[in-house]
Design an enzyme around this catalytic site. Sequence first.
Site, PDB file in Angstrom:
ATOM      1  N   CYS A 143     -10.384 -11.735   9.424  1.00  0.00           N
ATOM      2  CA  CYS A 143      -8.845 -11.470   9.722  1.00  0.00           C
ATOM      3  C   CYS A 143      -7.895 -12.092   8.656  1.00  0.00           C
ATOM      4  CB  CYS A 143      -8.374 -11.845  11.153  1.00  0.00           C
ATOM      5  SG  CYS A 143      -6.617 -11.527  11.514  1.00  0.00           S
ATOM      6  N   ASP A 190      -5.121 -13.596   8.739  1.00  0.00           N
ATOM      7  CA  ASP A 190      -4.433 -14.589   9.201  1.00  0.00           C
ATOM      8  C   ASP A 190      -4.661 -15.993   8.576  1.00  0.00           C
ATOM      9  OD1 ASP A 190      -3.794 -17.266  11.240  1.00  0.00           O
ATOM     10  OD2 ASP A 190      -3.264 -15.446  12.627  1.00  0.00           O
ATOM     11  N   HIS A 243     -10.919 -13.893  15.590  1.00  0.00           N
ATOM     12  CA  HIS A 243     -10.509 -15.328  15.801  1.00  0.00           C
ATOM     13  C   HIS A 243      -9.594 -15.406  17.111  1.00  0.00           C
ATOM     14  CE1 HIS A 243      -6.106 -15.199  14.728  1.00  0.00           C
ATOM     15  NE2 HIS A 243      -6.513 -14.055  13.950  1.00  0.00           N
ATOM     16  N   CYS A 286      -5.089 -13.373  17.676  1.00  0.00           N
ATOM     17  CA  CYS A 286      -4.893 -12.506  16.464  1.00  0.00           C
ATOM     18  C   CYS A 286      -3.764 -11.649  16.915  1.00  0.00           C
ATOM     19  CB  CYS A 286      -6.185 -11.670  16.304  1.00  0.00           C
ATOM     20  SG  CYS A 286      -5.821 -10.537  15.068  1.00  0.00           S
TER      21      CYS A 286
END
Length: 520
Positions: free
Chosen positions: A178, A180, A247, A258
Amino acid sequence: MTQQRFRRSSLGAPRLGQRRAPFGLGAPSGPRSPLGTPQPIAHPACPSLPERGCHHPLTDHEANRQLAYCEDSVKERFDRIVPFLKEVAALPRDGQLGDRIQELATDRLGHGFDEALVNDSWIEGPDLKGLFARATFDALNAATRQFGRKLEDQKDDALSTSSFFLDCGFHAVDISPCSDGRLKGLMPFIFRLPPWSFTYRKAYAGALFDVEEDLRLWSEVELRRFREGVPNRADEGSRYLKIAVYHGSSSDPHHEGCAAHGSDERKAAEAALDRLYAFRQAVENTYCCGASTDILLVGVDTDTDAIRVHVPDANGDVSVHRYIDNAYLYQETLNLERDAAHLAIYDGIRSVNETDDWGRSTGGEPHDGMRRFVANLLINNLSQIDYVTDRYQGRYPAEIIGHAERYISVGDGFEEVQMRNLAYFAHLHTVEENTNDLDVGIKIFRKLNVSHGLPIPIAIHFRYDGRVPGARDRAEARAQRVCNAIRERHSELDEQGMLYFQLTVQDRPSGSDIEEVSQA
């Protein structure tokens, strides 16, 4: 003897491989006081925290020491910026203001600014937004140079990694986490994997990678094996490994998970797995059933950096309900000798496909190379769990347990700079092709920066192949085009002076110089 000892230590706890709720999937948010304040949650790997820390027998303490120095030196550059701006704001506005800003910048940040940014400060006051953005980009550029030097020092580790992957039967490892920022340090910190020329990493919001783009990469890798025999010949029977990384948050699963999936852990895991199956099917449909591809799904608890590996079965199939939780594995092997801990990890990998719950497999355990690869990830991650334990008492503090990124990285990203919460990454070549990644990043930075009157620094970076005529010019044009498109899409922020850009290009080889591009 060792396995019997390990199993006896597991009495009263779920066996490795037995289904337990993933972080965020039905996991309690902790007991609450009468006033509704969450009480402290026991650490999933080291329950004795915070009174007493843990040290796993397989932890690489020297690597932890080096990573701590790297993290502190990089983040310190960014942490100096806001205090510097506060001092600038307090300076008297007179004809010497520009000189004072330069002196203060050299003393506090280690560098000055372009004179055009500070010379006219005495007229309308210092350009605090411009100074903030420029200082952020300068800190990024310094970090890139530092990581570039580190890559040179890791050449021997990279060769060792190459040999290990090939021994496991993988000629390429393609990882899509991801985007992030809490996963930005995935490779050097969470996975502890040094750079290798056939390891690919591209981040996407929600780990929803572009199947067509990855299919193109797969074909490039296989063509090179066929034409050049690099890293091995096409007839050697090795496999292409595709990994997706989602995550969640063990302490606040419903808010700090997320963002692309609304902090829904189950949705994040299932969506990433759907992409993995789509990729494998695309390869088989396009290049027939002989195109060998393995898939692997990994979850990360961004509070502790402990991973969860969804171990494939003998057919290569993966289930969101079948996994090894490394926080639990850490706890179960904490008091074993080194050799016994190694054996226990391999025992856990072998037994995970024996579960009779939702994650039940009819295919048996995965091939030996996959077992070795998974064991390597788990063992490496034990050091990261200790790293977070030693530096942050087991969990990242509240101010960085959520989003705390410093800039938005757009384009190909700075592959040299990989560190938690340093950047939110939006991989795109045109804004239209992946607006979701960009918009999620803008939403995050509206809260982080704009709400406090600070602008959003956006670093647009594209790589080019210097061997290809005109490649650099095309990379520059792409950077300009993406910059203009972002300004247009988020025109309200741009008109408010809340978007600042740095445009750079870089030749393909890792560690190449970063070349800044003038904005049109």
